[in-house]
Write a protein that holds these residues in place. Sequence first.
Motif, PDB file in Angstrom:
ATOM      1  N   GLN A   1     -22.656-132.187  39.469  1.00 40.86           N
ATOM      2  CA  GLN A   1     -22.513-131.270  40.592  1.00 40.86           C
ATOM      3  C   GLN A   1     -21.490-130.196  40.236  1.00 40.86           C
ATOM      4  O   GLN A   1     -20.508-130.458  39.554  1.00 40.86           O
ATOM      5  CB  GLN A   1     -22.050-132.027  41.826  1.00 40.86           C
ATOM      6  N   VAL A   2     -21.733-128.981  40.728  1.00 43.80           N
ATOM      7  CA  VAL A   2     -20.872-127.844  40.434  1.00 43.80           C
ATOM      8  C   VAL A   2     -20.321-127.275  41.732  1.00 43.80           C
ATOM      9  O   VAL A   2     -21.059-127.115  42.712  1.00 43.80           O
ATOM     10  CB  VAL A   2     -21.657-126.750  39.675  1.00 43.80           C
ATOM     11  N   HIS A   3     -19.030-126.979  41.725  1.00 46.21           N
ATOM     12  CA  HIS A   3     -18.395-126.321  42.864  1.00 46.21           C
ATOM     13  C   HIS A   3     -18.067-124.890  42.463  1.00 46.21           C
ATOM     14  O   HIS A   3     -17.470-124.683  41.395  1.00 46.21           O
ATOM     15  CB  HIS A   3     -17.125-127.076  43.248  1.00 46.21           C
ATOM     16  N   LEU A   4     -18.462-123.936  43.310  1.00 46.48           N
ATOM     17  CA  LEU A   4     -18.314-122.517  42.977  1.00 46.48           C
ATOM     18  C   LEU A   4     -17.417-121.826  43.988  1.00 46.48           C
ATOM     19  O   LEU A   4     -17.560-122.031  45.201  1.00 46.48           O
ATOM     20  CB  LEU A   4     -19.692-121.839  42.978  1.00 46.48           C
ATOM     21  N   VAL A   5     -16.523-120.973  43.489  1.00 45.77           N
ATOM     22  CA  VAL A   5     -15.636-120.215  44.360  1.00 45.77           C
ATOM     23  C   VAL A   5     -15.609-118.766  43.911  1.00 45.77           C
ATOM     24  O   VAL A   5     -15.201-118.464  42.784  1.00 45.77           O
ATOM     25  CB  VAL A   5     -14.201-120.787  44.351  1.00 45.77           C
ATOM     26  N   GLU A   6     -16.061-117.878  44.807  1.00 47.28           N
ATOM     27  CA  GLU A   6     -16.051-116.452  44.502  1.00 47.28           C
ATOM     28  C   GLU A   6     -14.730-115.809  44.917  1.00 47.28           C
ATOM     29  O   GLU A   6     -14.054-116.278  45.839  1.00 47.28           O
ATOM     30  CB  GLU A   6     -17.184-115.711  45.240  1.00 47.28           C
ATOM     31  N   SER A   7     -14.398-114.712  44.247  1.00 44.68           N
ATOM     32  CA  SER A   7     -13.237-113.911  44.609  1.00 44.68           C
ATOM     33  C   SER A   7     -13.463-112.479  44.144  1.00 44.68           C
ATOM     34  O   SER A   7     -14.396-112.215  43.366  1.00 44.68           O
ATOM     35  CB  SER A   7     -11.962-114.485  43.983  1.00 44.68           C
ATOM     36  N   GLY A   8     -12.619-111.586  44.629  1.00 43.49           N
ATOM     37  CA  GLY A   8     -12.668-110.207  44.161  1.00 43.49           C
ATOM     38  C   GLY A   8     -13.300-109.217  45.107  1.00 43.49           C
ATOM     39  O   GLY A   8     -13.325-108.018  44.831  1.00 43.49           O
ATOM     40  N   GLY A   9     -13.830-109.707  46.224  1.00 41.40           N
ATOM     41  CA  GLY A   9     -14.408-108.783  47.185  1.00 41.40           C
ATOM     42  C   GLY A   9     -13.341-107.949  47.881  1.00 41.40           C
ATOM     43  O   GLY A   9     -12.147-108.188  47.732  1.00 41.40           O
ATOM     44  N   GLY A  10     -13.797-106.954  48.636  1.00 41.97           N
ATOM     45  CA  GLY A  10     -12.864-106.116  49.361  1.00 41.97           C
ATOM     46  C   GLY A  10     -13.518-104.850  49.863  1.00 41.97           C
ATOM     47  O   GLY A  10     -14.747-104.727  49.862  1.00 41.97           O
ATOM     48  N   LEU A  11     -12.670-103.913  50.279  1.00 43.22           N
ATOM     49  CA  LEU A  11     -13.110-102.619  50.802  1.00 43.22           C
ATOM     50  C   LEU A  11     -12.884-101.561  49.730  1.00 43.22           C
ATOM     51  O   LEU A  11     -11.792-101.472  49.158  1.00 43.22           O
ATOM     52  CB  LEU A  11     -12.318-102.280  52.059  1.00 43.22           C
ATOM     53  N   VAL A  12     -13.911-100.775  49.461  1.00 41.01           N
ATOM     54  CA  VAL A  12     -13.816 -99.729  48.437  1.00 41.01           C
ATOM     55  C   VAL A  12     -14.596 -98.518  48.908  1.00 41.01           C
ATOM     56  O   VAL A  12     -15.569 -98.648  49.666  1.00 41.01           O
ATOM     57  CB  VAL A  12     -14.343-100.254  47.082  1.00 41.01           C
ATOM     58  N   GLN A  13     -14.171 -97.346  48.466  1.00 46.66           N
ATOM     59  CA  GLN A  13     -14.909 -96.129  48.807  1.00 46.66           C
ATOM     60  C   GLN A  13     -16.140 -95.990  47.930  1.00 46.66           C
ATOM     61  O   GLN A  13     -16.178 -96.500  46.804  1.00 46.66           O
ATOM     62  CB  GLN A  13     -14.004 -94.914  48.633  1.00 46.66           C
TER      63      GLN A  13
END
Length: 126
Positions: free
Chosen positions: A1-13
Motif C-alpha cells: 500500500q502507498v500513502h501519497l501527500v501532495e504539496s506546492g499548491g497556491g495562488l499564482v497570477q
Amino acid sequence: QVHLVESGGGLVQAGGSLRLSCGASGDTFSRYTMGWFRQAPGKEREFVAGIRPSGGNTYYADSVKGRFTISRDNAKNTVYLQMNSLKPEDTAVYYCAAERWSGRWQPEEPYEYHYWGQGTQVTVSS
C-alpha cells in the motif's frame, strides 16, 4: 500500500509557475506508475500527466502539453509537476495517483490507479 501527500499548491497570477510535489511512503516507489489529475468545481476529474516507474516515459493531456512537465526522483520517493505559463482554466484541486506497475500503461484512466493523495489547490488569477 502507498500513502501519497501532495504539496506546492497556491495562488499564482496567469503566466506564472508552480511546482507540485507528491511524496510517497509505504512501498517501493520505483515499482509504481504515477499520475497527476485535477478537478475543477463542478467538473469531472481529468487527467493531466503520467510517468512510468523508471521515469523514461511520460504522457500529457493536450491541454497542458508544452507547459507542464512531470518528473520523478525515485531516490526521494517523490513525483513532481512543474507548471509553467499557467492559465485561469488551470485552476483546480490537483491530485497525484499511484498504481503498481503491471506492464500495462493507460495513464489517462483514473480507474487504473488504486492510490490517491488528498489533493492540493491551485488557483490561477487573471
